[in-house]
Design an enzyme around this catalytic site. Structure first.
Site, PDB file in Angstrom:
ATOM      1  N   GLY A  11       0.822  -1.212   0.000  1.00 15.01           N
ATOM      2  CA  GLY A  11       0.000   0.000   0.000  1.00 15.01           C
ATOM      3  C   GLY A  11       0.859   1.266   0.000  1.00 15.01           C
ATOM      4  O   GLY A  11       2.090   1.213  -0.107  1.00 15.01           O
ATOM      5  N   ILE A  13       1.620   3.785   2.326  1.00 18.70           N
ATOM      6  CA  ILE A  13       2.644   4.032   3.354  1.00 18.70           C
ATOM      7  C   ILE A  13       3.560   2.812   3.484  1.00 18.70           C
ATOM      8  O   ILE A  13       4.780   2.934   3.631  1.00 18.70           O
ATOM      9  CB  ILE A  13       1.983   4.367   4.713  1.00 18.70           C
ATOM     10  N   SER A 125      -3.750   6.168  14.023  1.00 14.71           N
ATOM     11  CA  SER A 125      -4.113   7.365  13.268  1.00 14.71           C
ATOM     12  C   SER A 125      -4.489   8.496  14.221  1.00 14.71           C
ATOM     13  O   SER A 125      -4.993   8.246  15.334  1.00 14.71           O
ATOM     14  CB  SER A 125      -5.326   7.020  12.395  1.00 14.71           C
ATOM     15  N   TYR A 149     -14.180   3.410  11.137  1.00 13.37           N
ATOM     16  CA  TYR A 149     -12.740   3.297  10.887  1.00 13.37           C
ATOM     17  C   TYR A 149     -11.953   3.749  12.121  1.00 13.37           C
ATOM     18  O   TYR A 149     -11.079   3.034  12.624  1.00 13.37           O
ATOM     19  CB  TYR A 149     -12.347   4.143   9.663  1.00 13.37           C
ATOM     20  N   LYS A 153      -9.501   1.662  15.097  1.00 13.71           N
ATOM     21  CA  LYS A 153      -8.137   1.986  15.574  1.00 13.71           C
ATOM     22  C   LYS A 153      -8.129   2.121  17.102  1.00 13.71           C
ATOM     23  O   LYS A 153      -7.208   1.640  17.765  1.00 13.71           O
ATOM     24  CB  LYS A 153      -7.633   3.289  14.932  1.00 13.71           C
TER      25      LYS A 153
END
Ligand code: NAD
Ligand code: UDP
Length: 348
Positions: A11, A13, A125, A149, A153
């Site tokens: 991906g 990153i 994040s 999302y 996390k």
């Protein structure tokens, strides 16, 4: 710690971090199911680094596939990027997000434990700071989420804290990324979102090539100097380097642990530049860096957006000995070099 498994290493990153790892002498093993990436990234990694990394086409949903990797490879540490990451999509498909992000991490941790691998760097994040904390965000602020999302996390961070409590050999870095943009300076690797980009920089880059007519600016009535939203943008290669620093920190804690128990930990670190830019400032910087005019129109605020946030980076600066080295101009020019190559490839 030489052999590093990188989940989600194909991906955006992950692939840049793979480059940084290879250049630093690590032996990299990538696990990815390519649900949001392309197999051609392996070739690009080889072109840049001179090394074709080992790749396992595997899904973290299938525990046996992860076990197969650990059986074949002697793994010393894991950098865990693999996740679904689109905030808006997570509101529409919460079950997919909880399943992929939570179950994927659960399976991975179970297999790591089975194989006595306890070094983990986790991609968290800035979204875990929710919408109630004052800026700049500090690592010890309370966590909350405004989307499934973000909640995934927060939940994973909590799960990893519990894991360390139950088994102190777990040694974990929670890296809270702010807004990664930019691309590798070679122009060979960068972000290539499927469909219409959700994020600001890829959208601007597609306006610059003429693929999209104009940037829509979400909100110009925020309580910020020019009314547009402020974010803490960080060059993806600076972010990649943060992972190397986190691995070094885990390694030093492991050796300290041999003489003095309880040196391992779960620690969160903000990886951002420590200051923010508004949407209009990013547009201006892109125009100045590339000479390309970016037409824009002002739209209503995007649901769920907040006016401004940026990181307090003192902890990462001090404990990880990490700082950003690249500014907004380089983020824009590297993005542009990559976007031009991408368009050339698409047209050839
Ligand atoms: P990306 O989508 O480009 O990369 C994620 C990779 O994981 C993809 O290659 C995808 O194919 C793979 N993947 C997803 N689910 C998988 C599964 N079940 N099994 C195997 N592979 C799987 O995302 P990115 O921007 O590189 O983000 C990497 C990590 O950083 C994610 O955890 C994301 O939540 C986090 N993060 C990203 C941002 C951002 O703005 N890009 C910001 C904060 C945090
Ligand atoms: N933004 C915008 N137009 C776009 C995409 C984003 O005006 O097409 C704004 C968005 O409202 C926010 C900033 O740009 O203020 C960064 O948005 P992005 O989605 O990149 O990051 P996030 O909001 O998830 O931190």
């Amino acid at each position: 710690m030489k052999n590093i498994l990188v989940t989600g290493g194909m991906g955006f990153i992950g692939s840049h971090t793979v480059i940084a790892l290879i250049e630093a002498g690590f032996n990299v093993i990538i696990l990815d199911n390519l649900c949001n990436s392309e197999i051609t990234t392996l070739k690009q990694i080889e072109k840049i680094s001179g090394h074709y990394p080992e790749f396992y086409f595997a899904n973290l949903m299938h525990k046996a596939s992860i076990e197969a990797v650990f059986m074949q490879q002697e793994i010393h540490g894991v950098i865990h990027f693999a996740a679904l990451k689109a905030v808006g999509e997570s509101v529409d498909k919460p079950l997919s997000y909880y399943q992929n992000n939570l179950v994927g991490t659960l399976n991975l941790c179970q297999v790591m434990q089975e194989f006595n691998v306890f070094n983990l760097v986790f991609s968290s994040s800035a979204t875990v700071y929710g919408d109630k904390n004052p800026i700049p965000y500090k690592e010890d602020m309370p966590l909350s989420a405004t989307s499934p999302y973000g909640q995934s996390k927060v939940m994973i961070e909590q799960m990893l804290q519990d894991l360390h409590l139950s088994e102190p050999r777990w040694n974990i870095s929670l890296l809270r990324y702010f807004n990664p943009i930019g691309a590798h300076s070679s122009g060979l690797l960068g972000e290539n979102p499927k469909g219409i980009p959700n994020n600001l920089m890829p959208y601007i880059a597609q306006v610059a090539t003429g693929q999209r007519q104009a940037l829509g600016i979400f909100g110009n009535d925020y309580n910020t100097p020019d009314g547009t939203g402020i974010r803490d943008y960080i060059h993806v290669m600076d972010l990649a380097n943060g992972h190397l620093k986190a691995l070094a920190q885990l390694a030093s804690q492991n050796s300290a642990n041999q003489t003095n128990r309880n040196k391992t930990s779960v620690e969160a670190y903000n990886l951002g530049a420590g200051h923010g830019y508004s949407v209009l400032e990013v547009v201006k910087a892109f125009e100045n860096a590339t000479g390309v005019h970016i037409p824009f129109k002002k739209l209503a605020r995007r649901a769920g957006d907040i006016a401004a946030f940026y990181a307090d980076t003192h902890k990462a600066n001090k404990v990880l000995d990490w700082q950003v080295e690249r500014g907004l101009t380089q983020m824009c020019s590297d993005t542009w070099r990559w976007q031009l190559n991408l368009s050339k490839r698409a047209n050839s």
